[in-house]
Design a protein around this motif. Structure first.
Motif, PDB file in Angstrom:
ATOM      1  N   PRO A 204      20.719  41.800  13.903  1.00 40.92           N
ATOM      2  CA  PRO A 204      20.169  40.441  14.004  1.00 40.92           C
ATOM      3  C   PRO A 204      18.822  40.467  14.726  1.00 40.92           C
ATOM      4  CG  PRO A 204      22.501  40.427  14.522  1.00 40.92           C
ATOM      5  CD  PRO A 204      22.116  41.875  14.391  1.00 40.92           C
ATOM      6  N   GLY A 205      17.833  39.819  14.142  1.00 42.01           N
ATOM      7  CA  GLY A 205      16.507  39.791  14.738  1.00 42.01           C
ATOM      8  C   GLY A 205      15.697  41.054  14.523  1.00 42.01           C
ATOM      9  N   GLY A 206      16.207  41.973  13.680  1.00 38.18           N
ATOM     10  CA  GLY A 206      15.502  43.223  13.433  1.00 38.18           C
ATOM     11  C   GLY A 206      14.223  43.029  12.636  1.00 38.18           C
ATOM     12  N   TYR A 207      13.332  44.019  12.708  1.00 37.51           N
ATOM     13  CA  TYR A 207      12.021  43.930  12.067  1.00 37.51           C
ATOM     14  C   TYR A 207      11.965  44.752  10.781  1.00 37.51           C
ATOM     15  CZ  TYR A 207      10.460  41.968  16.504  1.00 37.51           C
ATOM     16  OH  TYR A 207      10.320  41.177  17.614  1.00 37.51           O
ATOM     17  N   LEU A 208      11.244  44.214   9.797  1.00 34.50           N
ATOM     18  CA  LEU A 208      11.013  44.899   8.536  1.00 34.50           C
ATOM     19  C   LEU A 208       9.507  44.946   8.278  1.00 34.50           C
ATOM     20  CD1 LEU A 208      11.940  46.101   5.805  1.00 34.50           C
ATOM     21  CD2 LEU A 208      12.091  43.742   4.944  1.00 34.50           C
ATOM     22  N   PHE A 209       8.967  46.152   8.124  1.00 38.65           N
ATOM     23  CA  PHE A 209       7.543  46.345   7.857  1.00 38.65           C
ATOM     24  C   PHE A 209       7.376  46.674   6.368  1.00 38.65           C
ATOM     25  CE2 PHE A 209       8.304  47.159  12.266  1.00 38.65           C
ATOM     26  CZ  PHE A 209       7.207  46.642  12.932  1.00 38.65           C
ATOM     27  N   THR A 210       6.677  45.806   5.643  1.00 43.66           N
ATOM     28  CA  THR A 210       6.517  45.973   4.204  1.00 43.66           C
ATOM     29  C   THR A 210       5.045  46.073   3.833  1.00 43.66           C
ATOM     30  OG1 THR A 210       6.554  43.571   3.905  1.00 43.66           O
ATOM     31  CG2 THR A 210       8.645  44.735   3.646  1.00 43.66           C
ATOM     32  N   VAL A 211       4.764  46.784   2.746  1.00 42.31           N
ATOM     33  CA  VAL A 211       3.402  46.900   2.229  1.00 42.31           C
ATOM     34  C   VAL A 211       3.396  46.486   0.762  1.00 42.31           C
ATOM     35  CG1 VAL A 211       1.527  48.502   1.652  1.00 42.31           C
ATOM     36  CG2 VAL A 211       2.675  48.676   3.866  1.00 42.31           C
ATOM     37  N   PHE A 212       2.396  45.693   0.382  1.00 38.83           N
ATOM     38  CA  PHE A 212       2.203  45.258  -0.992  1.00 38.83           C
ATOM     39  C   PHE A 212       0.788  45.634  -1.447  1.00 38.83           C
ATOM     40  CE2 PHE A 212       5.501  42.458   0.612  1.00 38.83           C
ATOM     41  CZ  PHE A 212       6.363  42.293  -0.471  1.00 38.83           C
TER      42      PHE A 212
ATOM     43  N   HIS B  87      12.458  34.217   0.472  1.00 39.77           N
ATOM     44  CA  HIS B  87      13.608  34.060  -0.418  1.00 39.77           C
ATOM     45  C   HIS B  87      14.753  34.993  -0.018  1.00 39.77           C
ATOM     46  CE1 HIS B  87      15.649  32.831  -4.057  1.00 39.77           C
ATOM     47  NE2 HIS B  87      15.840  34.088  -4.390  1.00 39.77           N
ATOM     48  N   GLN B  88      14.391  36.134   0.594  1.00 39.14           N
ATOM     49  CA  GLN B  88      15.402  37.086   1.064  1.00 39.14           C
ATOM     50  C   GLN B  88      15.738  36.888   2.543  1.00 39.14           C
ATOM     51  OE1 GLN B  88      17.066  38.998  -1.017  1.00 39.14           O
ATOM     52  NE2 GLN B  88      15.835  38.108  -2.662  1.00 39.14           N
ATOM     53  N   ASN B  89      15.354  35.715   3.062  1.00 34.13           N
ATOM     54  CA  ASN B  89      15.704  35.297   4.422  1.00 34.13           C
ATOM     55  C   ASN B  89      15.019  36.126   5.508  1.00 34.13           C
ATOM     56  OD1 ASN B  89      17.020  33.272   5.836  1.00 34.13           O
ATOM     57  ND2 ASN B  89      18.811  34.543   6.263  1.00 34.13           N
ATOM     58  N   PHE B  90      13.750  36.489   5.235  1.00 38.94           N
ATOM     59  CA  PHE B  90      12.917  37.131   6.244  1.00 38.94           C
ATOM     60  C   PHE B  90      11.794  36.191   6.652  1.00 38.94           C
ATOM     61  CE2 PHE B  90      14.720  41.008   4.339  1.00 38.94           C
ATOM     62  CZ  PHE B  90      15.047  41.718   5.486  1.00 38.94           C
ATOM     63  N   GLU B  91      11.528  36.122   7.930  1.00 35.68           N
ATOM     64  CA  GLU B  91      10.397  35.358   8.450  1.00 35.68           C
ATOM     65  C   GLU B  91       9.195  36.283   8.592  1.00 35.68           C
ATOM     66  OE1 GLU B  91       9.039  32.946  12.504  1.00 35.68           O
ATOM     67  OE2 GLU B  91      11.002  33.919  12.389  1.00 35.68           O
ATOM     68  N   THR B  92       8.058  35.888   8.052  1.00 33.31           N
ATOM     69  CA  THR B  92       6.843  36.694   8.167  1.00 33.31           C
ATOM     70  C   THR B  92       6.133  36.368   9.473  1.00 33.31           C
ATOM     71  OG1 THR B  92       6.563  36.830   5.764  1.00 33.31           O
ATOM     72  CG2 THR B  92       4.627  37.257   7.114  1.00 33.31           C
ATOM     73  N   LEU B  93       5.964  37.394  10.317  1.00 35.34           N
ATOM     74  CA  LEU B  93       5.361  37.201  11.637  1.00 35.34           C
ATOM     75  C   LEU B  93       3.884  37.574  11.662  1.00 35.34           C
ATOM     76  CD1 LEU B  93       8.153  38.767  13.874  1.00 35.34           C
ATOM     77  CD2 LEU B  93       7.898  36.379  13.175  1.00 35.34           C
ATOM     78  N   GLY B  94       3.479  38.515  10.809  1.00 39.69           N
ATOM     79  CA  GLY B  94       2.103  38.991  10.860  1.00 39.69           C
ATOM     80  C   GLY B  94       1.661  39.544   9.527  1.00 39.69           C
TER      81      GLY B  94
ATOM     82  N   MET C 104      -0.088  44.675   4.745  1.00 35.97           N
ATOM     83  CA  MET C 104       1.208  44.840   5.416  1.00 35.97           C
ATOM     84  C   MET C 104       1.693  43.505   5.955  1.00 35.97           C
ATOM     85  SD  MET C 104       2.172  47.136   8.756  1.00 35.97           S
ATOM     86  CE  MET C 104       2.808  48.555   7.901  1.00 35.97           C
ATOM     87  N   PHE C 105       2.985  43.284   5.793  1.00 38.48           N
ATOM     88  CA  PHE C 105       3.656  42.169   6.434  1.00 38.48           C
ATOM     89  C   PHE C 105       4.579  42.697   7.523  1.00 38.48           C
ATOM     90  CE2 PHE C 105       3.842  38.733   2.843  1.00 38.48           C
ATOM     91  CZ  PHE C 105       2.526  38.385   3.138  1.00 38.48           C
ATOM     92  N   VAL C 106       4.589  42.021   8.655  1.00 40.09           N
ATOM     93  CA  VAL C 106       5.626  42.243   9.674  1.00 40.09           C
ATOM     94  C   VAL C 106       6.626  41.096   9.507  1.00 40.09           C
ATOM     95  CG1 VAL C 106       6.159  42.478  12.110  1.00 40.09           C
ATOM     96  CG2 VAL C 106       3.945  43.247  11.243  1.00 40.09           C
ATOM     97  N   ASN C 107       7.866  41.446   9.207  1.00 38.84           N
ATOM     98  CA  ASN C 107       8.895  40.463   8.942  1.00 38.84           C
ATOM     99  C   ASN C 107      10.033  40.578   9.954  1.00 38.84           C
ATOM    100  OD1 ASN C 107       7.829  39.858   6.022  1.00 38.84           O
ATOM    101  ND2 ASN C 107       8.133  42.073   6.102  1.00 38.84           N
ATOM    102  N   LYS C 108      10.738  39.476  10.142  1.00 36.42           N
ATOM    103  CA  LYS C 108      11.876  39.475  11.058  1.00 36.42           C
ATOM    104  C   LYS C 108      13.096  38.912  10.344  1.00 36.42           C
ATOM    105  CE  LYS C 108      13.144  38.124  15.787  1.00 36.42           C
ATOM    106  NZ  LYS C 108      12.683  37.421  17.013  1.00 36.42           N
ATOM    107  N   LYS C 109      14.225  39.573  10.518  1.00 40.70           N
ATOM    108  CA  LYS C 109      15.471  39.105   9.934  1.00 40.70           C
ATOM    109  C   LYS C 109      15.891  37.793  10.584  1.00 40.70           C
ATOM    110  CE  LYS C 109      20.338  40.400   9.395  1.00 40.70           C
ATOM    111  NZ  LYS C 109      21.324  41.493   9.473  1.00 40.70           N
ATOM    112  N   ARG C 110      16.149  36.806   9.753  1.00 38.89           N
ATOM    113  CA  ARG C 110      16.587  35.503  10.280  1.00 38.89           C
ATOM    114  C   ARG C 110      18.074  35.501  10.583  1.00 38.89           C
ATOM    115  NH1 ARG C 110      13.124  32.011   5.917  1.00 38.89           N
ATOM    116  NH2 ARG C 110      11.245  31.726   7.173  1.00 38.89           N
TER     117      ARG C 110
END
Length: 263
Positions: free
Chosen positions: A145-153, A204-211, A257-263
């Motif tokens: 819970p509250g973990g971070y996901l770093f994605t690149v597009f 849509h996948q329930n991630f909040e984009t932080l950066g 890059m997006f910094v995302n957080k699990k909601r």
């Protein structure tokens, strides 16, 4: 399926992929910006899974911060290069696993087992929307819970595109946005979208984009403020940014890059 093509391409390009972030000033700047971003969000001793790790440049950085790291990639040769580098080092005991697999086949990773996940390649190689959804669903399951996901597009336009350089996020409804790049003699597929669309995918996948951070066309001011490049290398980078007509990589597309957080 295109998974086999990607695996063969990266098996053939292990050395090139490892050297990509240190062979020129722009690559070095990208590496420094990303590692600084990871350090900002991830405390020492975090548990992190690097999906699409390649030869493990970022995994190695995290291990040096005493994090526990699991690496996953389609390329068996890339993972072997990583394990060979880590062999007989003090960091080896912090490697949770080193596994050949795809971002869509992560059932074997335990639920709620990671503080953060790096997904900095798979999302633009997964050209099927259903496959991207499966990968992100796995990330939701694996993260605490509250973990971070770093994605690149990848954006839909080239580096010297006016729309891309002006961060024109309003132009994003451009169909499937599937292109191909030639890497090590293989025709590797790529999915492309604008940041606005990518943010919607994550929400849509329930991630909040932080950066949000562009990685390719980095402004000289941002580099001087955040990175510690030597003066000679900073000049090369500044020249690269200031003279786009002299670039030899005009076929490359901006990464962000997006910094995302699990909601």
């Amino acid at each position: 399926m295109y998974r086999k093509t990607i695996a063969e391409a990266y098996d053939a390009g292990v050395e090139e992929e490892y050297n990509r972030l240190k062979e020129n000033s722009l690559g070095e700047a990208e590496y420094l910006l990303i590692t600084e971003l990871l350090d900002d969000y991830l405390p020492i001793c975090s548990t992190i899974i690097d999906i699409g790790s390649g030869p493990g440049r970022y995994a190695e950085h995290l291990l040096k911060r005493n994090c526990k790291v699991g690496v996953v990639d389609l390329s068996a040769k890339a993972l072997k290069a990583f394990s060979d580098r880590m062999e007989n080092t003090q960091h080896q005991s912090n490697i949770i696993f080193n596994q050949v697999s795809c971002a869509t086949h992560l059932y074997w990773i335990a639920d709620h087992s990671a503080d953060a996940i790096l997904l900095m390649g798979p999302l633009y190689h997964l050209i099927d929307e259903a496959h991207r959804t499966v990968a992100l669903t796995h990330c939701q399951r694996i993260l605490k819970p509250g973990g971070y996901l770093f994605t690149v597009f990848l954006t839909p336009f080239l580096l010297n595109s006016t729309l891309a350089r002006n961060n024109s996020e309003d132009v994003y409804d451009l169909g499937q946005n599937i292109t191909y790049t030639l890497f090590q003699g293989f025709r590797v597929p790529q999915f492309r979208c604008w940041p606005k669309e990518a943010k919607e995918i994550m929400a849509h996948q329930n991630f909040e984009t932080l950066g949000f951070l562009y990685l390719d066309d980095i402004k000289a001011k941002e580099i001087s403020n955040r990175c510690t490049l030597p003066p000679n290398k900073y000049k090369l980078l500044n020249d690269f940014i200031s003279n786009p007509e002299s670039r030899t990589d005009s076929g490359k597309t901006q990464q962000y890059m997006f910094v995302n957080k699990k909601r």
